[in-house]
Each structure stands twice: as structure tokens, then as C-alpha cells.
Write a protein that holds these residues in place. Sequence first.
Motif, PDB file in Angstrom:
ATOM      1  N   GLN A  19       0.825  -1.203   0.000  1.00  0.00           N
ATOM      2  CA  GLN A  19       0.000   0.000   0.000  1.00  0.00           C
ATOM      3  C   GLN A  19       0.865   1.261   0.000  1.00  0.00           C
ATOM      4  N   ARG A  20       1.916   1.251   0.814  1.00  0.00           N
ATOM      5  CA  ARG A  20       2.777   2.439   0.913  1.00  0.00           C
ATOM      6  C   ARG A  20       3.554   2.678  -0.384  1.00  0.00           C
ATOM      7  N   ILE A  21       3.967   1.613  -1.039  1.00  0.00           N
ATOM      8  CA  ILE A  21       4.657   1.762  -2.318  1.00  0.00           C
ATOM      9  C   ILE A  21       3.722   2.401  -3.333  1.00  0.00           C
ATOM     10  N   ALA A  22       2.499   1.890  -3.415  1.00  0.00           N
ATOM     11  CA  ALA A  22       1.522   2.421  -4.384  1.00  0.00           C
ATOM     12  C   ALA A  22       1.185   3.878  -4.083  1.00  0.00           C
ATOM     13  N   GLU A  23       0.975   4.203  -2.814  1.00  0.00           N
ATOM     14  CA  GLU A  23       0.635   5.577  -2.426  1.00  0.00           C
ATOM     15  C   GLU A  23       1.776   6.538  -2.730  1.00  0.00           C
ATOM     16  N   THR A  24       3.000   6.105  -2.469  1.00  0.00           N
ATOM     17  CA  THR A  24       4.161   6.967  -2.710  1.00  0.00           C
ATOM     18  C   THR A  24       4.354   7.225  -4.196  1.00  0.00           C
ATOM     19  N   LEU A  25       4.204   6.194  -5.012  1.00  0.00           N
ATOM     20  CA  LEU A  25       4.333   6.371  -6.456  1.00  0.00           C
ATOM     21  C   LEU A  25       3.238   7.291  -6.996  1.00  0.00           C
ATOM     22  N   ALA A  26       2.031   7.149  -6.465  1.00  0.00           N
ATOM     23  CA  ALA A  26       0.930   8.012  -6.896  1.00  0.00           C
ATOM     24  C   ALA A  26       1.211   9.465  -6.532  1.00  0.00           C
ATOM     25  N   ARG A  27       1.757   9.678  -5.339  1.00  0.00           N
ATOM     26  CA  ARG A  27       2.062  11.036  -4.895  1.00  0.00           C
ATOM     27  C   ARG A  27       3.171  11.660  -5.752  1.00  0.00           C
ATOM     28  N   LEU A  59       6.761   9.421 -16.554  1.00  0.00           N
ATOM     29  CA  LEU A  59       7.358   8.095 -16.376  1.00  0.00           C
ATOM     30  C   LEU A  59       6.508   7.238 -15.442  1.00  0.00           C
ATOM     31  N   VAL A  60       6.016   7.853 -14.357  1.00  0.00           N
ATOM     32  CA  VAL A  60       5.153   7.124 -13.424  1.00  0.00           C
ATOM     33  C   VAL A  60       3.900   6.643 -14.133  1.00  0.00           C
ATOM     34  N   ASP A  61       3.296   7.505 -14.908  1.00  0.00           N
ATOM     35  CA  ASP A  61       2.068   7.147 -15.609  1.00  0.00           C
ATOM     36  C   ASP A  61       2.309   6.057 -16.649  1.00  0.00           C
ATOM     37  N   ARG A  62       3.416   6.163 -17.378  1.00  0.00           N
ATOM     38  CA  ARG A  62       3.672   5.254 -18.493  1.00  0.00           C
ATOM     39  C   ARG A  62       4.078   3.861 -18.034  1.00  0.00           C
ATOM     40  N   TYR A  63       4.924   3.785 -17.011  1.00  0.00           N
ATOM     41  CA  TYR A  63       5.505   2.490 -16.654  1.00  0.00           C
ATOM     42  C   TYR A  63       5.074   1.929 -15.295  1.00  0.00           C
ATOM     43  N   LEU A  64       4.538   2.755 -14.427  1.00  0.00           N
ATOM     44  CA  LEU A  64       4.224   2.280 -13.082  1.00  0.00           C
ATOM     45  C   LEU A  64       2.722   2.271 -12.810  1.00  0.00           C
ATOM     46  N   ALA A  65       2.079   3.383 -12.996  1.00  0.00           N
ATOM     47  CA  ALA A  65       0.641   3.465 -12.690  1.00  0.00           C
ATOM     48  C   ALA A  65      -0.190   2.573 -13.600  1.00  0.00           C
ATOM     49  N   ARG A  66       0.232   2.447 -14.866  1.00  0.00           N
ATOM     50  CA  ARG A  66      -0.525   1.632 -15.822  1.00  0.00           C
ATOM     51  C   ARG A  66       0.290   0.421 -16.283  1.00  0.00           C
ATOM     52  N   SER A  67       1.028  -0.148 -15.375  1.00  0.00           N
ATOM     53  CA  SER A  67       1.924  -1.257 -15.723  1.00  0.00           C
ATOM     54  C   SER A  67       1.149  -2.474 -16.234  1.00  0.00           C
ATOM     55  N   GLN A  68       1.663  -3.039 -17.332  1.00  0.00           N
ATOM     56  CA  GLN A  68       1.092  -4.267 -17.889  1.00  0.00           C
ATOM     57  C   GLN A  68       1.920  -5.495 -17.500  1.00  0.00           C
ATOM     58  N   HIS A  69       2.961  -5.266 -16.697  1.00  0.00           N
ATOM     59  CA  HIS A  69       3.846  -6.370 -16.303  1.00  0.00           C
ATOM     60  C   HIS A  69       4.416  -6.021 -14.932  1.00  0.00           C
ATOM     61  N   LYS A  70       3.756  -6.533 -13.899  1.00  0.00           N
ATOM     62  CA  LYS A  70       4.075  -6.160 -12.521  1.00  0.00           C
ATOM     63  C   LYS A  70       4.192  -7.425 -11.672  1.00  0.00           C
TER      64      LYS A  70
END
Length: 363
Positions: A265-273, A343-354
Motif C-alpha cells: 500500500q505504501r509503495i503504491a501511495e508513494t508512487l501516486a504522490r 514516467l510514473v504514468d507510463r511504466y508504473l501506474a498503468r503497468s502491464q507487467h508487474k
Amino acid sequence: MNAWTAHDYTQYPFSTQNGQDYENLQNVYLDAVFRPLLREVDFRQEGWRLERESELGWQIKGVVYNEMKGAFSDAGALFATRAERQMYTGTTYEHESGGDPQVIPELTYEALVDFHRTRYHPSNARAYSYGNLPLAPQLARVDAAIEGYVRQKPVEVEMQVKPFGEKMVTEFGPAESVGAADKQTKFSVSYLANDLRNVYETFSMSVFSGLLLNGASAPMHQALIDAHIGTDYSPNTGYSPYTRQTSLTVGLQGMADKDIPLVEQRIAETLARVGESGFEQRRVDAALATVELAYKHKTADFGLNLMRSVSTGWFHGVNPVEYLRVSENVERLRADTGVFSKLVDRYLARSQHKLKFVMLADP
């Protein structure tokens, strides 16, 4: 001889300030790489063999086998290797480049000789030189070493990942000798990122990773380390630009398995921020200044580090000069408004391989 094996290439570096020594070493290395003896007795000594011990019976022995067995006994190294195998399943990167002790005994002498014949060929090689010794004699020695070879098409291996969406894998590994018994879990989240051959994106992702993770003021450090959920980042944390498709990983070790949902949860929240607000400008400026200084400050191993910085892309068809255009990339990044959010949007927030990878201590 010195050598190290990367994911999809092997390098044989040497260094000296003496011109005659350099010539002698270059001749020795060229001969050993392109015309080794590759005797079966050496394979048994260096690779693997069965040896009978009076009390233990038949045992597998061998220099490389023992080295890798020791490496895999380290919980951190095993975690990083196993996570990468799951992340890059179906590609050449799922294999341990140094050799997995579990499968080293499957290697035959004949397979080794054939591997050298097809892979260790001038058509598949790169030569790198750094320093102020005359270049022409060096190239002449390379030319003499490969004379008689006929150009051939290098063997192709699978490098492209087939996106699997999102998956979670749990494995068991050795317990650490230090740390509380109830905090031996390691956990990480890995995201497939950009194509290595895009030099600017590789540079940008590297800077992004440093800003995200490094130092007490880094957002992920504050979210995970300062919160005392675990003892440190997981061994595979960071940006990895050593595969055709790069990856970014964030994780924690020395944690309790019950805290995995909290860490996720903290990883996801931090990346979103970070995706929404980016980083403090002063930290961005400091990071870029550090990058520029590193390429201007000539340390004792500057040439070696320069070789490492260009090698992976070079073997994938990138002109190595592109990696030396550091100032251009720095200026481009400075002018690239919202680059980190993109970069966050392209590779992390909408990742197709996680990949979410867990390693529990083997009871």
C-alpha cells in the motif's frame, strides 16, 4: 584472467599504465578468449565433477560450482535472482548468468565447447580501450587475433517479455543469521519499464530511481525505512538497465509477513504522490549536478566505469557514443516539464507487467 558475466555478455577487462605490459596482456587475453584450449580436464576442474569422499560418498565439486553454491547460500542474492527469474520468465534473463548450482551439473563438456564456438566469435564481440596509449597498434593486434574468421550471424536469444499483467509469487529461502526470527520476510514490487535502447528514457529512469529511493529525504525512504516496517530496502530495489526491457523495483527486507499488504500500500501511495507532485526542485538539481560531476571527475577506475556504462546498450545495437552525451541528456531532462510524472504514468501506474515477489525464511 579477470572476467565478469552480465546477463547476456561476458567481459574480460585488464588495466595497466605500462605500454609493454599492456601489449603482453592484450595478446594473452585475445588468445585466451578466441583460441582457448578448453580441455576436458579443465572443464572438470573449473566447472563440475563427481568426487568420492570417504564419509560423505559421492559429492559434486568444481570451482564455479562451489562459488555459485556459496553465492546462492546468501539470502539476499537468492532473493534477487529468484525475483528476476519470475520477472523475465520465458527470456534469456530468467537464467542465472553465473550458473545456478541446481542446473550446473546438467552442463556437458561438449555443450560448453559448442557454446564457445557459436558465441565467442568475433562477429559477436566488442573491443573497448581507454587511455592515452596509441590506438593503431592495439587495433592491429585485434585484427591479427581474429584473422581467418568468417563473419557469421550471432545466435539470437529471446529478450522480449510477454506481459503477464500482475502476479504474486512466494518462495522460501534461507534465514538470515541476524535479525528477529519473526522479521525474516523479503518483499518487492517490480515494474517492467522502458526499452534499454532508448538512451534518454534510460537516463531519465535512472535519475528518477535515485530521487525516489536514495537518501533520507527520498519519498520511498520516508514511506518504508523511516516507518521502521523493515530493516532496509530489498536487495533488488532500484532501477535495472541491464536487460533489453529495463525494470524498476521497490521492496523491503527484515519485515514481518503480516506487513506485506502495508508495504504494498505504501509503495503504491508513494508512487501516486510522486506521479502527481514530482520531486522537490532542489533535489532534482542536486541529482543532475552529481551526474555531470561523475562524468567530469577522473577517478582511478574512470575508464572501467565508462566501459560498464556503455556496454549493455552497445551489445543491443546502441551507438556507445550516445551514452557519452551526458550534458545533452541533463539539459533535455531539465527542460522536460513533468518528465517524472510521465514516467510514473507510463511504466508504473498503468503497468502491464508487474511482479510482487515474497521470500519467506525456510523453517
